[in-house]
Design a protein around this motif. Structure first.
Motif, PDB file in Angstrom:
ATOM      1  N   GLN A   4     -79.314  93.499  64.966  1.00 12.79           N
ATOM      2  CA  GLN A   4     -78.896  93.729  63.600  1.00 12.79           C
ATOM      3  C   GLN A   4     -79.240  92.842  62.559  1.00 12.79           C
ATOM      4  O   GLN A   4     -79.939  93.230  61.429  1.00 12.79           O
ATOM      5  CB  GLN A   4     -77.303  93.948  63.465  1.00 12.79           C
ATOM      6  N   LEU A   5     -79.425  91.536  62.930  1.00 18.19           N
ATOM      7  CA  LEU A   5     -79.663  90.505  61.909  1.00 18.19           C
ATOM      8  C   LEU A   5     -81.339  90.607  61.918  1.00 18.19           C
ATOM      9  O   LEU A   5     -81.707  90.511  60.720  1.00 18.19           O
ATOM     10  CB  LEU A   5     -79.542  89.091  62.501  1.00 18.19           C
ATOM     11  N   GLY A   6     -82.022  91.003  62.913  1.00 17.80           N
ATOM     12  CA  GLY A   6     -83.448  91.350  62.655  1.00 17.80           C
ATOM     13  C   GLY A   6     -83.548  92.515  61.743  1.00 17.80           C
ATOM     14  O   GLY A   6     -84.639  92.300  61.205  1.00 17.80           O
ATOM     15  N   SER A   7     -83.010  93.701  61.987  1.00 14.30           N
ATOM     16  CA  SER A   7     -83.362  94.584  61.102  1.00 14.30           C
ATOM     17  C   SER A   7     -82.863  94.234  59.609  1.00 14.30           C
ATOM     18  O   SER A   7     -83.577  94.825  58.906  1.00 14.30           O
ATOM     19  CB  SER A   7     -82.451  95.903  61.670  1.00 14.30           C
ATOM     20  N   ALA A   8     -81.795  93.674  59.396  1.00 12.54           N
ATOM     21  CA  ALA A   8     -81.661  93.153  58.069  1.00 12.54           C
ATOM     22  C   ALA A   8     -82.637  92.399  57.439  1.00 12.54           C
ATOM     23  O   ALA A   8     -82.862  92.552  56.166  1.00 12.54           O
ATOM     24  CB  ALA A   8     -80.235  92.517  57.806  1.00 12.54           C
ATOM     25  N   LEU A   9     -82.954  91.534  58.211  1.00  8.07           N
ATOM     26  CA  LEU A   9     -84.185  90.511  57.636  1.00  8.07           C
ATOM     27  C   LEU A   9     -85.243  91.404  57.416  1.00  8.07           C
ATOM     28  O   LEU A   9     -85.843  91.144  56.471  1.00  8.07           O
ATOM     29  CB  LEU A   9     -84.373  89.434  58.885  1.00  8.07           C
ATOM     30  N   VAL A  10     -85.709  92.274  58.175  1.00  6.96           N
ATOM     31  CA  VAL A  10     -86.966  93.160  58.002  1.00  6.96           C
ATOM     32  C   VAL A  10     -86.632  93.914  56.386  1.00  6.96           C
ATOM     33  O   VAL A  10     -87.716  94.056  55.829  1.00  6.96           O
ATOM     34  CB  VAL A  10     -87.124  94.162  59.202  1.00  6.96           C
ATOM     35  N   THR A  11     -85.593  94.285  56.615  1.00  7.60           N
ATOM     36  CA  THR A  11     -85.256  95.345  55.181  1.00  7.60           C
ATOM     37  C   THR A  11     -85.360  94.395  53.929  1.00  7.60           C
ATOM     38  O   THR A  11     -86.030  94.859  53.233  1.00  7.60           O
ATOM     39  CB  THR A  11     -83.896  95.745  55.506  1.00  7.60           C
ATOM     40  N   VAL A  12     -84.833  93.229  54.276  1.00  4.73           N
ATOM     41  CA  VAL A  12     -84.676  92.265  53.079  1.00  4.73           C
ATOM     42  C   VAL A  12     -86.503  91.938  52.648  1.00  4.73           C
ATOM     43  O   VAL A  12     -86.924  92.025  51.421  1.00  4.73           O
ATOM     44  CB  VAL A  12     -84.252  91.052  53.290  1.00  4.73           C
ATOM     45  N   VAL A  13     -87.419  91.668  53.780  1.00  5.96           N
ATOM     46  CA  VAL A  13     -88.497  91.303  53.324  1.00  5.96           C
ATOM     47  C   VAL A  13     -89.299  92.508  52.834  1.00  5.96           C
ATOM     48  O   VAL A  13     -90.086  92.219  51.899  1.00  5.96           O
ATOM     49  CB  VAL A  13     -89.216  90.700  54.862  1.00  5.96           C
ATOM     50  N   LEU A  14     -89.187  93.693  53.523  1.00  6.67           N
ATOM     51  CA  LEU A  14     -89.807  94.937  52.931  1.00  6.67           C
ATOM     52  C   LEU A  14     -89.459  95.334  51.774  1.00  6.67           C
ATOM     53  O   LEU A  14     -90.408  95.574  50.686  1.00  6.67           O
ATOM     54  CB  LEU A  14     -89.712  96.075  54.163  1.00  6.67           C
ATOM     55  N   GLY A  15     -88.177  95.036  51.359  1.00  7.66           N
ATOM     56  CA  GLY A  15     -87.670  95.403  50.180  1.00  7.66           C
ATOM     57  C   GLY A  15     -88.308  94.378  48.882  1.00  7.66           C
ATOM     58  O   GLY A  15     -88.859  94.971  47.880  1.00  7.66           O
ATOM     59  N   VAL A  16     -88.033  93.035  49.217  1.00  7.37           N
ATOM     60  CA  VAL A  16     -88.851  92.227  48.537  1.00  7.37           C
ATOM     61  C   VAL A  16     -90.323  92.161  48.252  1.00  7.37           C
ATOM     62  O   VAL A  16     -90.882  92.316  47.007  1.00  7.37           O
ATOM     63  CB  VAL A  16     -88.491  90.758  48.715  1.00  7.37           C
ATOM     64  N   GLY A  17     -90.988  92.428  49.389  1.00  8.51           N
ATOM     65  CA  GLY A  17     -92.401  92.681  49.429  1.00  8.51           C
ATOM     66  C   GLY A  17     -92.688  93.908  48.649  1.00  8.51           C
ATOM     67  O   GLY A  17     -93.751  93.945  47.919  1.00  8.51           O
ATOM     68  N   GLY A  18     -92.104  95.060  48.738  1.00  6.58           N
ATOM     69  CA  GLY A  18     -92.338  96.342  48.095  1.00  6.58           C
ATOM     70  C   GLY A  18     -92.101  95.972  46.519  1.00  6.58           C
ATOM     71  O   GLY A  18     -93.112  96.566  45.744  1.00  6.58           O
ATOM     72  N   CYS A  19     -91.154  95.266  46.062  1.00  6.29           N
ATOM     73  CA  CYS A  19     -90.948  95.099  44.733  1.00  6.29           C
ATOM     74  C   CYS A  19     -92.018  94.091  44.313  1.00  6.29           C
ATOM     75  O   CYS A  19     -92.324  94.543  42.977  1.00  6.29           O
ATOM     76  CB  CYS A  19     -89.726  94.414  44.426  1.00  6.29           C
ATOM     77  N   VAL A  20     -92.451  93.311  44.838  1.00  3.61           N
ATOM     78  CA  VAL A  20     -93.600  92.563  44.316  1.00  3.61           C
ATOM     79  C   VAL A  20     -94.974  93.142  44.326  1.00  3.61           C
ATOM     80  O   VAL A  20     -95.689  93.224  43.229  1.00  3.61           O
ATOM     81  CB  VAL A  20     -93.843  91.160  45.261  1.00  3.61           C
ATOM     82  N   ALA A  21     -95.173  94.087  45.398  1.00  4.24           N
ATOM     83  CA  ALA A  21     -96.224  94.838  45.272  1.00  4.24           C
ATOM     84  C   ALA A  21     -96.628  95.744  44.280  1.00  4.24           C
ATOM     85  O   ALA A  21     -97.246  95.955  43.819  1.00  4.24           O
ATOM     86  CB  ALA A  21     -96.455  95.753  46.920  1.00  4.24           C
TER      87      ALA A  21
END
Length: 337
Positions: A4-21
């Motif tokens: 669950q922690l791993g999926s949450a971390l991936v979600t945060v990274v993808l979300g922030v990365g998507g916003c930056v992109a």
């Protein structure tokens, strides 16, 4: 847990990365489509105007799209369902609203909501103000305020589970593990099923929300107290005012705006209270509130989308005046500065 922690971390990274992109990609594309300078090195004022008009919408667009999908559309759909039958097919006009105001359970939920509105905002604001004043001038005040604020970090469901152990009742002859019943039995009293006591059980549920929201009120009001000019307090002391007179006649009038904002903010939250009642009593023993009644009719045994939507509209209508008042007051204060 690690998954669950791993999926949450991936979600945060993808979300922030998507916003930056999105930010860099959309601006890069805009500059390419409407370059400020042509290949011949000549500036193009028209392109600059287009960029200045389009660029703000690159930031506002995603937010407006999400607001439309998750706020505007649900409101319109709820209004539409509220004037249709249980399946949402046949138009019934105001029949669902007529049913609501003639239904005993709806009237009970209105009564309970009014109780919550009278008690919770006033109690939370009062205790928050008292704690803010008491911790304002002591060295460990920030520690105390942090401890009071901690319940606000707990979800309503989590807080309700904690308080279930406080109100827990075990049958006759069994050891009482509930804190409240343990105290009562230690003092020679009889244990009670606190959350099933008629009328008073509503107040036992309100305590949970007061416990949570007092931290919010404390932090906001403590900041307001720090903004009170010291010279006004010193002038009152020089004129012979005692601490109580100084507080009620000098300090309180200067933070009245903040007190009202805290009170109305908690009021809006109380109108939407749902989790605590669902977790503690599931609306039994006359503790049901409007949000729980709406949930029951729309998603549980009632299965009537029309009636559930009508209750949702009534909740929305009750919240709107308070929100409008808050917005107008904020605009007036901003205009005053």
């Amino acid at each position: 847990m690690l998954e669950q922690l791993g999926s949450a971390l991936v979600t945060v990274v993808l979300g922030v990365g998507g916003c930056v992109a999105y930010f860099y990609g959309s601006n890069f594309l805009l500059d390419r489509l409407f370059p400020a300078e042509g290949r011949d090195g000549v500036y193009r004022p028209r392109n600059l105007k287009v960029q200045s008009w389009v660029r703000p919408w690159l930031f506002l667009g995603p937010a407006l799209l999400l607001l439309t999908i998750y706020l505007v559309y649900p409101i319109v759909e709820t209004l539409w369902l509220s004037v249709h039958d249980r399946t949402g097919d046949a138009f019934v006009g105001g029949a669902n609203y007529a049913w609501a105001f003639s239904d005993p359970q709806f009237r009970q939920s209105i009564f309970n909501n009014v109780l919550w509105l009278l008690v919770v905002p006033a109690a939370s604001t009062f205790f928050g103000l008292v704690i803010a004043v008491l911790t304002d001038r002591i060295w460990w005040g920030n520690i105390a305020k942090s401890l009071v604020f901690m319940p606000l970090a707990i979800s309503f469901v989590g807080a309700s589970v904690i308080w279930k152990f406080v109100y827990d009742y075990r049958g006759e002859g069994q050891e009482q593990i509930g804190l409240l019943n343990a105290i009562v039995t230690a003092l020679g009293g009889d244990p009670q099923v606190w959350i099933a006591l008629p009328f008073w059980n509503n107040f036992f549920l309100m305590v949970i929300l007061v416990w949570i929201q007092t931290g919010f009120a404390t932090v906001i009001l403590a900041a307001a107290l720090r903004g009170v000019p010291e010279d006004t307090i010193e002038a009152a002391v020089i004129d012979g005012a005692n601490p109580f007179q100084t507080f009620f006649y000098i300090v309180v009038p200067q933070i009245t705006g903040t007190i009202l904002v805290v009170w109305t903010t908690i009021t809006v939250l109380v109108l939407k209270v749902f989790d605590i009642v669902l977790t503690m009593t599931n609306g039994q023993w006359n503790t049901i509130v409007l949000a729980n009644l709406m949930f029951d009719w729309m998603f549980r045994g009632g299965g009537d989308f029309g009636r559930g939507a009508a209750i949702a509209v009534i909740i929305m209508v009750a919240v709107i005046p308070i929100m409008v008042w808050n917005i107008r007051r904020a605009q007036q204060e901003a205009g005053g500065h």
